[in-house]
Scaffold this active site. Structure first.
Site, mmCIF file in Angstrom:
data_model
loop_
_atom_site.group_PDB
_atom_site.id
_atom_site.type_symbol
_atom_site.label_atom_id
_atom_site.label_comp_id
_atom_site.label_asym_id
_atom_site.label_seq_id
_atom_site.Cartn_x
_atom_site.Cartn_y
_atom_site.Cartn_z
ATOM 1 N N ARG A 197 0.818 -1.211 0.000
ATOM 2 C CA ARG A 197 0.000 0.000 0.000
ATOM 3 C C ARG A 197 0.853 1.262 0.000
ATOM 4 O O ARG A 197 0.379 2.319 -0.357
ATOM 5 C CB ARG A 197 -0.872 0.037 1.258
ATOM 6 C CG ARG A 197 -1.937 -1.010 1.326
ATOM 7 C CD ARG A 197 -2.473 -1.133 2.750
ATOM 8 N NE ARG A 197 -3.009 0.117 3.265
ATOM 9 C CZ ARG A 197 -4.255 0.506 3.134
ATOM 10 N NH1 ARG A 197 -5.102 -0.272 2.503
ATOM 11 N NH2 ARG A 197 -4.684 1.642 3.649
ATOM 12 N N ARG A 236 7.862 7.327 -4.528
ATOM 13 C CA ARG A 236 7.808 8.266 -5.649
ATOM 14 C C ARG A 236 9.128 8.956 -5.893
ATOM 15 O O ARG A 236 9.741 9.440 -4.954
ATOM 16 C CB ARG A 236 6.783 9.345 -5.345
ATOM 17 C CG ARG A 236 5.481 8.944 -5.825
ATOM 18 C CD ARG A 236 4.593 10.080 -6.152
ATOM 19 N NE ARG A 236 3.282 9.561 -5.824
ATOM 20 C CZ ARG A 236 2.611 9.924 -4.774
ATOM 21 N NH1 ARG A 236 3.045 10.871 -3.983
ATOM 22 N NH2 ARG A 236 1.454 9.365 -4.528
ATOM 23 N N ARG A 238 -6.765 -6.455 14.778
ATOM 24 C CA ARG A 238 -6.094 -5.425 15.559
ATOM 25 C C ARG A 238 -7.160 -4.418 15.939
ATOM 26 O O ARG A 238 -8.023 -4.067 15.134
ATOM 27 C CB ARG A 238 -4.989 -4.730 14.741
ATOM 28 C CG ARG A 238 -3.749 -5.519 14.614
ATOM 29 C CD ARG A 238 -3.132 -5.876 15.941
ATOM 30 N NE ARG A 238 -2.312 -4.803 16.498
ATOM 31 C CZ ARG A 238 -1.806 -4.851 17.722
ATOM 32 N NH1 ARG A 238 -2.051 -5.881 18.528
ATOM 33 N NH2 ARG A 238 -1.038 -3.866 18.159
ATOM 34 N N ARG A 240 -0.115 7.471 15.585
ATOM 35 C CA ARG A 240 -0.257 8.769 14.914
ATOM 36 C C ARG A 240 -1.091 9.739 15.729
ATOM 37 O O ARG A 240 -1.846 9.336 16.604
ATOM 38 C CB ARG A 240 -0.828 8.621 13.500
ATOM 39 C CG ARG A 240 -2.011 7.709 13.361
ATOM 40 C CD ARG A 240 -2.281 7.411 11.871
ATOM 41 N NE ARG A 240 -3.276 6.344 11.763
ATOM 42 C CZ ARG A 240 -3.544 5.663 10.660
ATOM 43 N NH1 ARG A 240 -2.904 5.913 9.530
ATOM 44 N NH2 ARG A 240 -4.460 4.716 10.648
ATOM 45 N N GLU A 283 -3.690 7.764 18.431
ATOM 46 C CA GLU A 283 -4.180 6.442 18.056
ATOM 47 C C GLU A 283 -3.250 5.367 18.617
ATOM 48 O O GLU A 283 -2.090 5.298 18.240
ATOM 49 C CB GLU A 283 -4.192 6.397 16.524
ATOM 50 C CG GLU A 283 -5.105 5.375 15.933
ATOM 51 C CD GLU A 283 -5.233 5.556 14.414
ATOM 52 O OE1 GLU A 283 -5.558 6.674 13.957
ATOM 53 O OE2 GLU A 283 -4.968 4.579 13.702
ATOM 54 N N TYR A 336 -8.995 -6.233 4.438
ATOM 55 C CA TYR A 336 -8.452 -4.901 4.708
ATOM 56 C C TYR A 336 -8.911 -3.989 3.562
ATOM 57 O O TYR A 336 -8.184 -3.763 2.605
ATOM 58 C CB TYR A 336 -6.931 -5.023 4.756
ATOM 59 C CG TYR A 336 -6.157 -3.805 5.212
ATOM 60 C CD1 TYR A 336 -6.768 -2.619 5.571
ATOM 61 C CD2 TYR A 336 -4.770 -3.867 5.290
ATOM 62 C CE1 TYR A 336 -6.024 -1.530 5.984
ATOM 63 C CE2 TYR A 336 -4.011 -2.785 5.710
ATOM 64 C CZ TYR A 336 -4.648 -1.617 6.044
ATOM 65 O OH TYR A 336 -3.900 -0.543 6.453
ATOM 66 N N ASP A 380 -10.414 -0.522 1.689
ATOM 67 C CA ASP A 380 -10.583 0.927 1.690
ATOM 68 C C ASP A 380 -12.050 1.223 1.386
ATOM 69 O O ASP A 380 -12.767 0.366 0.865
ATOM 70 C CB ASP A 380 -9.724 1.575 0.597
ATOM 71 C CG ASP A 380 -8.245 1.526 0.927
ATOM 72 O OD1 ASP A 380 -7.913 1.431 2.121
ATOM 73 O OD2 ASP A 380 -7.430 1.571 -0.014
HETATM 74 N N1 UDP Z 1 3.293 2.070 7.507
HETATM 75 C C1 UDP Z 1 4.566 2.279 8.011
HETATM 76 N N2 UDP Z 1 4.934 3.555 8.355
HETATM 77 C C2 UDP Z 1 4.123 4.615 8.205
HETATM 78 C C3 UDP Z 1 2.835 4.412 7.668
HETATM 79 C C4 UDP Z 1 2.446 3.124 7.333
HETATM 80 O O1 UDP Z 1 5.320 1.350 8.172
HETATM 81 O O2 UDP Z 1 4.535 5.754 8.542
HETATM 82 C C5 UDP Z 1 2.904 0.678 7.133
HETATM 83 C C6 UDP Z 1 2.266 -0.057 8.304
HETATM 84 O O3 UDP Z 1 2.643 -1.422 8.232
HETATM 85 C C7 UDP Z 1 0.806 0.106 8.035
HETATM 86 C C8 UDP Z 1 0.740 0.058 6.507
HETATM 87 O O4 UDP Z 1 1.946 0.697 6.103
HETATM 88 O O5 UDP Z 1 0.030 -0.904 8.626
HETATM 89 C C9 UDP Z 1 -0.452 0.767 5.890
HETATM 90 O O6 UDP Z 1 -0.544 2.052 6.446
HETATM 91 P P1 UDP Z 1 -1.658 3.117 6.041
HETATM 92 O O7 UDP Z 1 -1.467 4.319 6.907
HETATM 93 O O8 UDP Z 1 -1.615 3.313 4.574
HETATM 94 O O9 UDP Z 1 -3.011 2.358 6.372
HETATM 95 P P2 UDP Z 1 -4.211 2.645 7.370
HETATM 96 O O10 UDP Z 1 -3.721 2.273 8.729
HETATM 97 O O11 UDP Z 1 -4.515 4.083 7.266
HETATM 98 O O12 UDP Z 1 -5.285 1.723 6.872
#
Ligand code: UDP
Length: 366
Positions: free
Chosen positions: A170, A174, A247, A278, A298, A346, A348
């Site tokens: 995911r 870039r 989780r 975060r 969170e 999982y 979106d």
């Molecule tokens: N992730 C990470 N560092 C970050 C953000 C995300 O390692 O700063 C990894 C982590 O394993 C996470 C996955 O990328 O579970 C997907 O994160 P994202 O924020 O895209 O998903 P969300 O939790 O918002 O569904």
């Protein structure tokens, strides 16, 4: 007698309800929480829309899905550009030329690429078999150690070497100075919050809140010819093969009498020793003029009975268990299973909507 009983007023259930109603079906939605919207639910706190179950940012490449949600409410032009806080410094996400510059001082794509290639050499010729290997083969060890390992292991409560690699797929990489987290064509947040969107989707549809289908399956099942169940699949079958792992998250919401706390909607704390993943500052999801702000920390946690399930843990053990429940679900002639919890996916939001469209188009053939 209803044609459809829809169990769950989240995004999946609500879209099914709307689409079936459009086709002339008589629909009843029941929801065990005291509000609609499931986890996309937002609540107004003196002019700030608080994402009570975690930040939701709508993004999609699917024009039909985008037009669909925009037909109910107007969306703003929010672009997700989260920051990462690591050892006292801020870095741009997703991994892009800004991040590489901040981390290594590389200025051109050529310089950055050569650094990344050197960093990911340890994976040369090897197939990535878990999240750690996938991350290193994608961006190399420095980035993995700073931004991925700590965050991921907090988020999932498991070693990165024990997690499936698809989770990290995911994360975009870039070679431009572009901090837009998503690459999709369409992105935004409903003005006035997601609850407004769900209210519109469910307009004129019968919804009963605080009604728990699983408390009396037999009784509720008599209300309709067909049932669409959107709750956890293992709970439907009374955990007869055991519980699926999820989780969970705990949200610490805080009101601060300050106009602007962190200057960005999302800041990720990627170190292992900070226990939250975060901090969300909700007002930055839109343009609002208030003298106060609301932030949410969170904290990820393991799910136990009674907690809200958030993320399915799609590792091999859980997928094998899910398959057993899925086989059971096929034997329920009257019940269709769909959405994040019933499909143990999982998802979106845009995928949830597409999946609801698909289910409704399928039931029409029956
Ligand atoms: N992730 C990470 N560092 C970050 C953000 C995300 O390692 O700063 C990894 C982590 O394993 C996470 C996955 O990328 O579970 C997907 O994160 P994202 O924020 O895209 O998903 P969300 O939790 O918002 O569904």
């Amino acid at each position: 007698m209803y044609d459809y009983l829809i169990v769950g007023a989240g995004l999946f259930g609500s879209v099914c309800a709307r689409e079936l109603t459009k086709k002339g079906k008589k629909v009843l939605v029941i929801e065990r929480r005291s509000h609609i919207g499931g986890n996309v639910y937002t609540e107004d706190y003196d002019g700030i829309q608080v994402h009570k179950y975690g930040a939701h940012i709508f993004h999609t490449n699917d024009k039909d899905v985008w037009d669909y949600v925009n037909s109910f409410v107007e969306f703003n032009r929010f672009t997700n550009s989260p920051l990462a806080y690591y050892k006292g410094k801020l870095f741009n996400l997703p991994f892009n030329m800004n991040t590489f510059y901040q981390l290594w001082g590389t200025k051109s794509p050529k310089e950055a690429l050569s650094k990344i290639n050197q960093q990911r050499k340890e994976m040369d010729g090897k197939e990535a078999e878990n999240l750690e290997e996938q991350a290193i083969s994608l961006v190399g060890r420095d980035i993995y150690e700073a931004f991925i390992k700590g965050y991921t292991e907090k988020q999932w409560g498991r070693k990165a070497t024990d997690l499936p690699s698809f989770i990290i797929k995911r994360l975009p990489v870039r070679m431009t100075y572009d901090n837009n987290y998503f690459s999709d064509k369409f992105q935004g947040i409903p003005i006035g919050g997601y609850t407004k969107l769900i209210e519109k989707i469910l307009e004129d549809i019968e919804v009963r809140l605080d009604v728990d289908f699983l408390k009396d399956k037999a009784l509720f099942s008599e209300l309709a010819k067909k049932i669409i169940y959107t709750g956890p699949i293992d709970e439907f079958f009374e955990y007869q093969y055991g519980k699926l792992d999820y989780r969970s998250l705990r949200f610490m919401h805080e009101r601060i009498e300050e106009e602007n706390y962190q200057g960005n909607a999302v800041i990720n704390y990627t170190e292992a020793n900070v226990s939250y993943t975060r901090i969300i500052e909700h007002k930055h999801f839109d343009v609002v003029d208030t003298s106060h702000t609301i932030i949410t920390k969170e904290y990820p946690s393991e799910w136990t009975l009674g907690d809200e399930p958030y993320y399915p843990v799609n590792d091999d053990k859980n997928m094998a268990l899910f398959k057993k429940y899925k086989a059971l679900s096929k034997k329920e002639p009257k019940v269709l299973f769909g959405g994040r919890l019933a499909e143990y996916k999982y998802y979106d939001m845009h995928q949830v909507i597409a999946s609801a469209f698909h289910l409704v188009s399928k039931v029409e053939e029956i």
